[in-house]
Motif scaffolding. Structure first.
Motif, PDB file in Angstrom:
ATOM      1  N   LEU B  51       0.828  -1.202   0.000  1.00  0.00           N
ATOM      2  CA  LEU B  51       0.000   0.000   0.000  1.00  0.00           C
ATOM      3  C   LEU B  51       0.866   1.257   0.000  1.00  0.00           C
ATOM      4  CD1 LEU B  51      -2.940   0.300  -0.093  1.00  0.00           C
ATOM      5  CD2 LEU B  51      -3.004   0.498   2.367  1.00  0.00           C
ATOM      6  N   ALA B  52       1.982   1.214   0.748  1.00  0.00           N
ATOM      7  CA  ALA B  52       2.880   2.367   0.784  1.00  0.00           C
ATOM      8  C   ALA B  52       3.421   2.662  -0.613  1.00  0.00           C
ATOM      9  CB  ALA B  52       4.019   2.111   1.760  1.00  0.00           C
ATOM     10  N   VAL B  53       3.801   1.598  -1.324  1.00  0.00           N
ATOM     11  CA  VAL B  53       4.332   1.783  -2.685  1.00  0.00           C
ATOM     12  C   VAL B  53       3.253   2.365  -3.593  1.00  0.00           C
ATOM     13  CG1 VAL B  53       5.254   0.574  -4.682  1.00  0.00           C
ATOM     14  CG2 VAL B  53       5.998  -0.057  -2.396  1.00  0.00           C
ATOM     15  N   ILE B  54       2.018   1.802  -3.497  1.00  0.00           N
ATOM     16  CA  ILE B  54       0.917   2.295  -4.332  1.00  0.00           C
ATOM     17  C   ILE B  54       0.618   3.752  -4.004  1.00  0.00           C
ATOM     18  CG2 ILE B  54      -1.541   2.009  -4.794  1.00  0.00           C
ATOM     19  CD1 ILE B  54       0.112  -0.081  -6.108  1.00  0.00           C
ATOM     20  N   GLN B  55       0.668   4.084  -2.701  1.00  0.00           N
ATOM     21  CA  GLN B  55       0.393   5.462  -2.283  1.00  0.00           C
ATOM     22  C   GLN B  55       1.348   6.426  -2.976  1.00  0.00           C
ATOM     23  OE1 GLN B  55      -1.807   6.684   0.016  1.00  0.00           O
ATOM     24  NE2 GLN B  55      -0.934   8.613   0.713  1.00  0.00           N
ATOM     25  N   VAL B  56       2.649   6.069  -2.980  1.00  0.00           N
ATOM     26  CA  VAL B  56       3.632   6.975  -3.591  1.00  0.00           C
ATOM     27  C   VAL B  56       3.439   7.027  -5.104  1.00  0.00           C
ATOM     28  CG1 VAL B  56       6.075   7.321  -4.027  1.00  0.00           C
ATOM     29  CG2 VAL B  56       5.299   6.714  -1.749  1.00  0.00           C
TER      30      VAL B  56
END
Lengths: 100, 163
Positions: B51-56
């Motif tokens: 999710l962190a990667v998708i957020q960025v």
């Protein structure tokens, strides 16, 4: 380990700031960004509860929220561009009707 | 870990304040990117790596680029104070304070100190997310693709020269 309540408190603070921005800003693009801020605050609450309850469903909801936010940004910004063509203004005070 | 959380949370709140208080839209947009990136760090800390990667990538990358492009395209300048009544902020500030206090009360009451999660850390990698997405949430996923298609068409139609 940070307790889940601190994540939720941060989420509430960010959401309130989004609401405040939505109400006090006059530029329609900034108002739009305040909505994004609120969406992100809710996402943080989803992820915190997902971790707290040991259930992955919360994280999936965040994916759907991100997708809907992307669609909303695309359509909303297109509406803003179309309105700017006719009104020559970005202030919400001048954009009080959707009719072009 | 805990110290990093409080530092990043502080950065997020300060940047969110900046989003709200800046009068120039492009400054607000840049502050919002800081908020989104610090939220990505918080997702990493809580164990939601994918999710962190998708957020960025999606939020800080794609959506905010769209915002900054539109701000530049429309040449959005510093907003001028309107001639509206001051009633809205005067009434809104106490209401917002009540809202905050209410939530703080509920959260502290429902989740007192020591009610830490007993749940085991989740496997939230792409495989686990993808499995859940295509097993339990196939219908919402398909509806999402229709939504994206409609959004693309709507944006193209709206942004055409003659409406």
């Amino acid at each position: 380990m940070v307790p889940v309540s601190h994540y939720l408190l941060l989420s509430v603070v960010l959401f309130s700031l989004g609401v405040a921005g939505f109400l006090i800003r006059r530029n329609v693009i900034t108002v739009f960004m305040s909505i994004e801020l609120m969406l992100n605050a809710v996402n943080l609450a989803f992820v915190a509860f997902s971790r707290h309850l040991g259930n992955l469903d919360g994280q999936l909801f965040v994916f759907f929220v991100i997708v809907v936010a992307a669609a909303e940004a695309a359509v909303g910004l297109a509406i803003i561009i179309a309105l700017y063509r006719t009104r020559e203004s970005l202030s919400v005070d001048d954009l009080d009707s959707m009719k072009l | 870990m805990a110290a990093l959380f409080y530092i990043v949370a502080g950065v997020a709140v300060l940047a969110a304040l900046s989003v709200v208080l800046q009068r120039t839209p492009v400054y607000s947009a840049l502050s919002l990117i800081v908020v989104l990136c610090s939220l990505a760090v918080l997702y990493l800390l809580i164990g939601a790596e994918f999710l962190a990667v998708i957020q960025v990538i999606v939020y800080a990358g794609a959506i905010m680029v769209l915002f900054v492009l539109v701000i530049m395209l429309l040449n959005a300048r510093r907003e001028t104070p309107g001639d509206r009544s001051r009633l809205a902020p005067l009434l809104g500030a106490p209401l917002l304070a009540v809202f905050l206090a209410e939530f703080f009360f509920v959260i502290v009451k429902q989740l007192p100190r020591g009610s830490e999660s007993s749940a085991a850390p989740l496997d939230s990698g792409p495989a686990a997310i993808g499995g859940l997405l295509f097993r339990n949430y196939v219908l919402p996923f398909e509806v999402t693709s229709v939504l994206i298609l409609v959004a693309i068409l709507g944006a193209v139609v709206l942004a055409k020269k003659e409406l």
